[in-house]
Design a protein around this motif. Structure first.
Motif, mmCIF file in Angstrom:
data_model
loop_
_atom_site.group_PDB
_atom_site.id
_atom_site.type_symbol
_atom_site.label_atom_id
_atom_site.label_comp_id
_atom_site.label_asym_id
_atom_site.label_seq_id
_atom_site.Cartn_x
_atom_site.Cartn_y
_atom_site.Cartn_z
ATOM 1 N N LYS A 242 0.827 -1.204 0.000
ATOM 2 C CA LYS A 242 0.000 0.000 0.000
ATOM 3 C C LYS A 242 0.863 1.257 0.000
ATOM 4 N N SER A 243 1.954 1.230 0.791
ATOM 5 C CA SER A 243 2.825 2.408 0.836
ATOM 6 C C SER A 243 3.512 2.636 -0.508
ATOM 7 N N ALA A 246 0.926 4.125 -2.926
ATOM 8 C CA ALA A 246 0.649 5.525 -2.616
ATOM 9 C C ALA A 246 1.786 6.427 -3.102
#
Length: 315
Positions: A242-243, A246
């Motif tokens: 997810k990081s 993003a």
């Protein structure tokens, strides 16, 4: 398992060698049990005949318990004689003469176990033992060092591929169980080694399974421990992913603002973590080239007039 009975004088002498007191034929209840054999079992493993012969000596005096429980409360019987018996009229799936490891055991006459044996309720058994080697029946490779390329259950030039358990190092116990791994008797095999070795054994069992899978209590605990570890790693991996996504989204806005965010999201979902990492590096390099970092607070360049709008302090 044959029908239990009264011990002969010779058997009573063997039983008393295991007992602390002097037992009579009225005190004990004897029966014969098939511990294990050289037939290919549900895990696509089998004991070698030399292994059965070695185990015959190791199992004399060993306790009979329930479901491989290590509690002294579950000790219900004991072996006083053990031997290997071949059946010339029967051939195993591996092409060998069927050979079984049989034992003579005793419990207390009139006990609950004696009544359950007579009623046919307690019948299936399983053994707990350790072996030094587990080898491929096709090429002889030591499977504890890694896979050899042959698949259990397949035929290679007429040879059934299975794991041959050899060189027993210890015999722990034998248990009454509901579902044994070996059709004729049931066997729960334990291997000496690290948790990684257990997981390799379990992985091989699952890969070679054609239906139901039976694992020992130790293997089940190792599997649960491994699952907990994998779940923790999966959570960490999901957060890392997810990081990355993003960060890539922010970089993409800087280098390619015309990119549709929804389309980018669909593309990123199909990429591995390694691919996402490489894409982040590429976007970061492109962003640095298009928007090189500059000092926010700096003096006026040579020859330039003095600025009075304080723009260098604006963010």
């Amino acid at each position: 398992m044959t029908r239990p009975g009264i011990p002969t004088p010779a058997e009573l002498e063997q039983i008393n060698a295991q007992a602390y007191g002097e037992l009579t034929e009225q005190d004990v209840y004897t029966f014969t049990v098939v511990l294990c054999d050289n037939e290919v079992d549900r895990d696509l493993e089998r004991f070698s005949i030399p292994a059965l012969e070695t185990l015959a000596g190791m199992f004399i005096g060993k306790s009979g318990i329930f479901d491989h429980s290590m509690s002294g409360r579950d000790q219900v019987a004991r072996i006083y004689d053990c031997y290997v018996q071949a059946d010339p009229g029967r051939t195993t799936r591996a092409g060998e003469m069927y050979t079984a490891l049989k034992a003579r055991a005793y419990t207390l006459r009139g006990s609950a176990l004696a009544r359950e044996i007579e009623a046919g309720i307690k019948r299936e058994v399983s053994v707990g033992c350790a072996v030094a080697r587990s080898v491929c029946s096709v090429c002889g490779a030591d499977l504890r060092r890694g896979p050899c390329g042959h698949t259990r259950g397949n035929l290679y030039d007429g040879v059934l591929c299975c794991a041959v358990l050899d060189d027993p190092t210890d015999a722990y116990e034998w248990s009454f169980v509901a579902v044994p791994a070996q059709p004729a008797a049931g066997v729960s095999k334990s291997f000496e080694g690290l948790e990684a070795d257990k997981m390799e054994d379990i992985t091989e069992i699952l890969k070679s399974s054609r239906g139901e899978v039976t694992v020992s209590g130790d293997q089940a605990q190792a599997l649960l421990k491994r699952m907990d570890s994998l779940e923790a790693l999966a959570r960490d991996g999901e957060l890392y992913r997810k990081s990355l996504c993003a960060e890539i989204g922010n970089l993409c806005t800087a280098v390619s603002p015309q990119m549709d965010p929804e389309k980018l999201e669909q593309i990123l979902k199909k990429m591995t973590a390694d691919e996402l990492g490489e894409l982040r590096k590429a976007f970061a390099a492109r962003a640095d080239a298009l928007h090189p970092p500059a000092m926010q607070i700096a003096g006026d360049p040579p020859g330039a007039g003095r600025r009075t709008d304080n723009s260098e302090f604006r963010m």
